[in-house]
Design an enzyme around this catalytic site. Structure first.
Site, short mmCIF file in Angstrom:
data_model
loop_
_atom_site.label_atom_id
_atom_site.label_comp_id
_atom_site.label_asym_id
_atom_site.label_seq_id
_atom_site.Cartn_x
_atom_site.Cartn_y
_atom_site.Cartn_z
N ASP A 44 0.78 -1.04 -0.10
CA ASP A 44 0.20 -0.40 -0.33
C ASP A 44 0.88 1.42 0.07
O ASP A 44 -0.07 2.33 -0.31
CB ASP A 44 -1.08 -0.18 0.89
CG ASP A 44 -0.34 -0.07 2.34
OD1 ASP A 44 1.29 -0.47 2.79
OD2 ASP A 44 -1.05 -0.05 3.55
N HIS A 45 2.00 1.27 0.39
CA HIS A 45 2.69 2.39 0.95
C HIS A 45 3.68 2.73 -0.57
O HIS A 45 4.20 4.45 -0.40
CB HIS A 45 3.60 2.13 2.12
CG HIS A 45 3.02 2.50 3.52
ND1 HIS A 45 1.84 1.99 3.72
CD2 HIS A 45 3.65 3.39 4.36
CE1 HIS A 45 1.30 2.25 4.84
NE2 HIS A 45 2.61 3.44 5.30
N ASP A 71 3.39 -0.77 11.82
CA ASP A 71 3.20 0.09 11.38
C ASP A 71 2.60 0.81 11.97
O ASP A 71 1.70 0.45 13.07
CB ASP A 71 2.21 0.58 9.61
CG ASP A 71 1.83 1.28 9.26
OD1 ASP A 71 2.00 2.04 8.47
OD2 ASP A 71 0.74 2.31 9.82
N ARG A 127 -1.43 12.16 10.03
CA ARG A 127 -0.30 13.12 10.34
C ARG A 127 -0.08 14.56 9.34
O ARG A 127 -0.10 14.49 8.45
CB ARG A 127 0.57 12.39 10.45
CG ARG A 127 1.06 10.75 11.47
CD ARG A 127 2.48 10.75 11.17
NE ARG A 127 2.26 9.70 12.59
CZ ARG A 127 2.70 8.22 12.97
NH1 ARG A 127 2.99 7.99 12.17
NH2 ARG A 127 2.42 7.78 14.42
N SER A 147 6.34 7.86 12.65
CA SER A 147 5.46 6.52 12.28
C SER A 147 7.00 4.96 12.89
O SER A 147 8.00 5.58 13.46
CB SER A 147 5.94 6.41 10.97
OG SER A 147 5.01 7.24 10.19
N ARG A 165 9.09 3.24 11.80
CA ARG A 165 9.99 2.33 11.22
C ARG A 165 11.04 2.01 11.65
O ARG A 165 11.86 3.37 13.07
CB ARG A 165 9.83 3.57 9.96
CG ARG A 165 10.72 5.10 10.08
CD ARG A 165 10.70 5.45 9.26
NE ARG A 165 8.95 5.68 8.51
CZ ARG A 165 9.33 7.46 7.89
NH1 ARG A 165 10.23 8.29 8.17
NH2 ARG A 165 7.97 7.55 8.17
S1 SF4 Z 1 -1.74 7.18 8.60
FE1 SF4 Z 1 -0.51 5.74 7.56
S2 SF4 Z 1 -1.39 3.12 6.86
FE2 SF4 Z 1 -2.79 4.87 6.49
S3 SF4 Z 1 -3.21 5.70 5.02
FE3 SF4 Z 1 -1.80 6.84 5.91
S4 SF4 Z 1 0.40 5.65 5.24
FE4 SF4 Z 1 -1.15 4.29 5.31
#
Ligand code: SF4
Length: 754
Positions: free
Chosen positions: A95-96, A160, A448, A643, A645
């Site tokens: 997805d990312h 995540d 965010r 995040s 990571r």
């Molecule tokens: S918060 Fe993280 S998992 Fe959710 S859409 Fe945004 S980047 Fe993707």
């Protein structure tokens, strides 16, 4: 198909006995979170309870989820652990890495082309080690977990930070680094400091323009970005029961923005309805039989302030929509006060783009409520003045939103649908003109809004609101528009007012899809090869980090003393760097490039003590690495928030940063540093931060006596010959000290599997 139904059924069969044993051991009523945590202890429950907020506890989560950016490094690490398959069910979600640029179909096509080697690698690892693989286009990890895997009372970890989304289905779901995923996938204990508990009693019911998103936007304002650190936020009350399951998931998802370990709701009718609607009737039935174990005990609800470490009440009937930002998700402004706030702070109020969707806010309820605003706008002859973009959370949501005509409505007011992926939420937005760094405002329903996160432009003022408010503001074109009180002028020149949004928590015609993008692992995949091209600049096999030498660290030059906020985005920037997530050497070229140097207020410009010249952080880091001496990083509060990571911990390790000393750490980052063998310390006296000079050489003294609770001495060797000794604290326990000595947690795991 219900995934892992045997595992789920076995869990529920044992749950009553487990809860009864926990109640006997603790000798008091139990919160829902405690029932889940204690029923997932790695070792059988003993004779005593653990102390919240201080005791480290070993857990055995039920499953692991990984998104494509973090999965690369997690799986590269897992491959070094010597296992044949994962010990618990696991899944990978693409997805990312999908760039949002020209609309869903085209963006997906170009992602499949440009990320081919990464997707092939992930697919081959998943086949080899029995891991579910969700192809690009299938949707965003958390939405897919909610639709397919989450179950009430379960416990999972995900690589995540928005993994807590599954708390909307009554799961303790925690965002971690790849190293933690490796622990759980290899069957090792997964360690966590037992969280404290924040109880939030939601009274009354939402009405009008207010939505679940506004609850978490308000909570973010109350708790701030670190108010939930080390805590589980447990929601309950009449208001909680009135929310849809996906609304609950929105709240749990964005709970990451208050630093919470996770957030959770007790099992109720809305979860039951959601489970049935998403094809999991068997799970709903057995969860229904266990309802008392899937909520806190009634004594807790009767006297919540007695049992939670912090207790908050929010009256939903009084709640108005919020807009949070810019640049931080906890700057919460009620919509009625936005005009005054924007004026006072001189925020640019012309909104260039409104974006809805993301894992947080792309449920059927979100889309249908926003679509009702769009429909109403069309009915009263309005269209969007700002650009308007939609990012569906999953293929299933895309399919039904399209089927039910919602995308048509969005398109008619000027909207554009992106691929089912993170896209603009993680800086994967090829926004026209963003490289010019012009001052501008966007509003979105994501989580965010740190500087540069959306489009890489530090001058983009990003605000966060509910999808329906974003839609209304995109229609008005103004940040200061309040649809509750304000009117607009339509294409006939008449004054009109938007109606309150209406929507459906579940699709009346049911869920459905033309294909969900899931790849079942091959039955005999263990014999398969893993695909990594020898000349790849995106994937690189890992080599183990070296063991601790057994001596103190001496003469470590200061690499950077960071001023102010330092999130994992500052430490290891996202955006274009996402493509190097599987290549430690290459991604280390982004180390700390977003952090501000205390001594010159500049980013990515620091003193190289070897040459006395100024250079970039990665260049200086590499120069120090070649000396074999290592270096030190210094920072301020909540260092490493954001995040989860682990690259933010692996990069300093790769560059031979031995120690990170800060005023305080964000939990995940501190643990990640420990796992990779970097020593995270906190100043005993925060004022000592001021004593660190740009050209200091630093000794870490007494490591041979490294022990839990034992403070560590730091000697600052200033260039004028003066020496100062300061004290630092650490949060290591015995196991973690063994990681440090072995060079990393993974080194210990591999030894155990040899
Ligand atoms: S918060 Fe993280 S998992 Fe959710 S859409 Fe945004 S980047 Fe993707």
């Amino acid at each position: 198909m219900i995934f892992n139904i045997e595992m789920i059924m076995a869990f529920y069969r044992e749950l009553p006995a487990r809860v009864s044993a926990i109640r006997k051991t603790l000798g008091r009523p139990l919160t829902f979170s405690e029932k889940i945590l204690y029923s997932h202890l790695y070792h059988k429950i003993g004779t005593g309870s653990y102390k919240r907020g201080s005791d480290y506890v070993d857990f055995a989560p039920d499953r692991v989820a990984m998104q494509d950016a973090t999965a690369q490094m997690a799986l590269l690490q897992f491959m070094m652990a010597g296992k044949e398959k994962t010990t618990v069910p696991a899944s990978v979600h693409c997805d990312h890495l999908i760039m949002a640029k020209s609309g869903a179909a085209e963006d997906l096509k170009s992602a499949v082309y440009s990320n081919k080697e990464v997707y092939d690698f992930l697919s081959s690892v998943c086949n080899k080690y029995n891991i579910g693989f969700w192809k690009p286009g299938s949707g965003i990890i958390h939405q897919i977990i909610l639709e397919n895997y989450a179950f009430p009372g379960g416990m999972m970890i995900g690589t995540d930070s928005h993994t807590p989304n599954a708390g909307g289905l009554g799961m303790v779901a925690i965002g971690v680094g790849g190293a933690d995923a490796v622990d759980v996938m290899t069957g090792m204990a997964w360690e966590l400091k037992l969280p404290k508990l924040i109880g939030i009693n939601l009274k009354g019911r939402l009405n009008g323009w207010a939505s679940a998103k506004d609850i978490i936007l308000k909570v973010a304002g109350m708790l701030t970005v670190n108010g939930g650190t080390g805590c589980i936020v447990e929601y309950f009350g009449e208001g909680a029961e009135s929310l849809s399951c996906t609304g609950k998931a929105t709240i749990c998802n964005m709970g990451a923005e208050v630093g919470a370990t996770c957030s959770i709701f007790g099992y109720d009718g809305s979860m039951e309805k959601y489970l049935i609607a998403t094809g999991r009737k068997d799970v709903a039935e057995i969860a229904g039989k266990n309802r008392e174990h899937l909520n806190s005990d009634k004594e807790i609800y009767a006297e919540p302030s007695k049992y939670y470490d912090q207790y908050i009440e929010i009256d939903l009937a009084e709640l108005e929509p919020y807009i949070n930002g810019p640049f931080t998700p906890d700057l919460a402004t009620p919509i009625s006060q936005m005009k005054a706030m924007a004026e006072k702070n001189r925020w640019p109020v012309d909104v260039e783009v409104g974006l809805i969707g993301s894992c947080t806010n792309s449920s059927y309820e979100d889309i249908s409520r926003s679509a009702s605003v769009a429909k109403n706008a069309l009915d009263i002859k309005l269209s969007a003045k700002s650009e308007f973009k939609i990012t569906p959370g999953s293929e299933q949501i895309r399919f039904i939103a399209e089927r039910d005509g919602y995308f048509d409505l969005f398109k008619k007011i000027g909207g554009e649908v992106f691929a089912n992926a993170c896209g603009p939420c993680i800086g994967q937005w090829a926004r026209n003109g963003s490289e010019k760094n012009l001052v501008n405002t966007v509003i979105h329903s994501f989580n965010r809004n740190f500087a540069k996160r959306t489009d890489g432009n530090p001058n983009t003022y990003a605000f966060v609101a509910s999808p329906e408010i974003v839609t209304a503001i995109a229609i008005s074109g103004k940040l200061t528009f309040n649809p509750i009180t304000d009117t607009l002028i339509n294409s006939d020149g008449k004054e009109v007012k938007l109606a309150e949004p209406v929507g459906f928590d579940l699709p009346l015609q049911g869920f459905g899809t033309t294909g969900n993008g899931y790849q079942e692992p091959e039955k005999n995949g263990s014999r398969n090869d893993i695909l990594i091209a020898a000349d790849s600049d995106r994937l690189q096999q890992l080599a183990p980090f070296g063991e601790w030498s057994g001596s103190d660290f001496t003469g470590l030059p200061l690499l950077i003393k960071v001023k102010g906020k330092c999130t994992t985005d500052h430490i290891s920037m996202a955006g274009i760097w996402l493509k190097y997530r599987g290549h430690l050497e290459n991604i280390s070229n982004n180390y700390m490039i977003g952090a501000v140097n205390y001594f010159n207020d500049k980013t990515n410009l620091i003193l190289n003590q070897l040459t006395n010249q100024y250079d970039t952080v990665p260049s200086v880091g590499k120069a120090y690495k070649t000396t074999g001496v290592g270096s030190v990083v210094v920072g301020e509060e909540n260092f490493g928030e954001g995040s989860s990571r682990e690259h933010a911990a692996m990069e300093p390790r790769y560059l031979d940063v031995r120690v990170v000393i800060v005023k305080s750490f964000a939990r995940i980052h501190e643990t990640n540093l420990k796992k990779q063998g970097v020593l995270p310390l906190t100043f005993k006296d925060k004022g000592d931060y001021n004593k660190i000079r740009e050209d200091d050489k630093i000794d870490i003294v007494g490591l041979v006596h490294f022990a839990p609770e034992r403070q560590i001495s730091i000697v600052l060797n200033h260039s004028d010959g003066e020496k100062e000794t300061i004290l630092a604290k650490h949060s290591y326990n015995d196991t973690q000290i063994a990681w440090f000595k072995a060079g990393s947690a993974l080194n210990l795991i591999r030894k155990a599997n040899q």
